[in-house]
Design an enzyme around this catalytic site. Structure first.
Site, PDB file in Angstrom:
ATOM      1  CG  ASP A  64      33.118  40.624  18.125  1.00 50.80           C
ATOM      2  OD1 ASP A  64      32.025  40.933  17.919  1.00 50.80           O
ATOM      3  OD2 ASP A  64      33.385  40.186  19.189  1.00 50.80           O
ATOM      4  CB  ALA A  65      31.488  44.320  13.086  1.00 53.88           C
ATOM      5  CE  LYS A  66      30.167  42.765  21.023  1.00 55.05           C
ATOM      6  NZ  LYS A  66      31.626  42.181  20.509  1.00 55.05           N
ATOM      7  NE  ARG A  67      30.042  47.621  11.499  1.00 56.57           N
ATOM      8  CZ  ARG A  67      31.003  48.193  11.907  1.00 56.57           C
ATOM      9  NH1 ARG A  67      30.932  49.050  13.125  1.00 56.57           N
ATOM     10  NH2 ARG A  67      32.185  48.654  11.191  1.00 56.57           N
TER      11      ARG A  67
END
Length: 287
Positions: free
Chosen positions: A99-102
């Site tokens: 879960d990095a929301k890049r």
């Protein structure tokens, strides 16, 4: 090459679970048993904590999700790598979402995609679509990996933008427009999913109607007060062989923070995972 969606579908069937266990430990609040396992360096106890939680919860988890910031904030990227590698070694059939929301311009997005999939070895990632399709393309090009696009997030302020009507779309909200793109042009490799919060269960249903059997990663159950029953009612879909799934119900603090003072944190996490899995299955009529 095994596609992420195939691995996930097999995990739904093998475990009979929709529970995604969130590995979001707080380095400042680790139980004493994990702190005692420190081998030096900021955040080093995170792997010791995760290792025990992973093994204790794996029987009831269809997936694990690690929140990148919980590691990067304390310089514990190595512990994140070790945690993902441990899952790959001990529980190789259980997919891991980072879960990095890049989301960034092309050249930078390529480096982010390389970081997530090659450095950390994640099976899937969360991405932010705000910059448009070209910012997502480097992630989507990893055809065997999953890409979960933020759509209708669980936080209270998500409606500031996600619920605005988009001109030229027949009255669709921005979230619905993102869902349409995700189910269409962005999904050429069949590797796209969406992030939709359980705090908006009616919109789970609207988005499900748009995207068919696409997997939905569901935050917001537990500490955020999302409606689990309504989310399941609106979001479940047939994934073949009469299996109703299509959702990954993420629980983080409700599992990793289940231990009380002096309690075995891993055993507590295992019991909490079993309870959540049982409750999800009861509500979907198979528990």
């Amino acid at each position: 090459m095994t596609r992420f969606i195939d691995t996930l579908t097999a995990s739904w069937r093998r475990t009979g679970s929709l529970l995604c266990v969130g590995l979001d430990p707080d380095a400042d609040k680790l139980p004493r048993a994990a702190i005692d396992a420190l081998d030096g360096g900021a955040g080093a106890g995170l792997f010791a904590f995760n290792r025990e939680v992973i093994d204790a919860t794996a029987p009831w988890a269809c997936a694990f999700k690690a929140q990148f910031a919980h590691y990067a904030a304390v310089g514990a990227e190595r512990e994140l790598q070790r945690s993902i590698a441990y899952i790959k070694q001990r529980h190789p059939d259980t997919p891991v979402i980072l879960d990095a929301k890049r989301g960034d311009i092309g050249a930078t997005a390529r480096m982010y995609a390389r970081e997530v999939f090659e450095r950390y070895g994640a099976d899937a990632v969360t991405v932010n679509p705000y910059l448009g399709g070209d910012a997502l393309a480097p992630f989507l090009e990893y055809a065997d990996k999953g890409v979960f696009v933020l759509c209708r997030t669980s936080n209270p302020g998500s409606g500031d933008f996600q619920q605005l009507a988009v001109d030229g779309t027949g009255g669709r909200t921005l979230a619905e427009h993102v869902a349409a793109r995700a189910a269409g042009a962005w999904n050429a490799n069949g590797n796209v999913g969406l992030v939709v919060g359980a705090t908006w269960p009616e919109e789970v249903g609207k988005i499900r109607a748009q995207v068919g059997a696409m997997p939905l990663l569901i935050p917001g159950v537990g500490a955020q007060g999302g409606d689990l029953a309504a989310t399941l009612e609106n979001g479940l879909v047939d994934v073949g062989d009469a299996v109703r799934a299509g959702l990954l119900i993420n629980i983080s603090r409700g599992i990793t923070g289940a231990a009380g003072d002096g309690e075995d944190f891993a055993a507590a996490a295992g019991r909490a995972a079993q309870r959540w899995c049982g409750e999800i299955n009861r509500l979907r009529g198979c528990g």
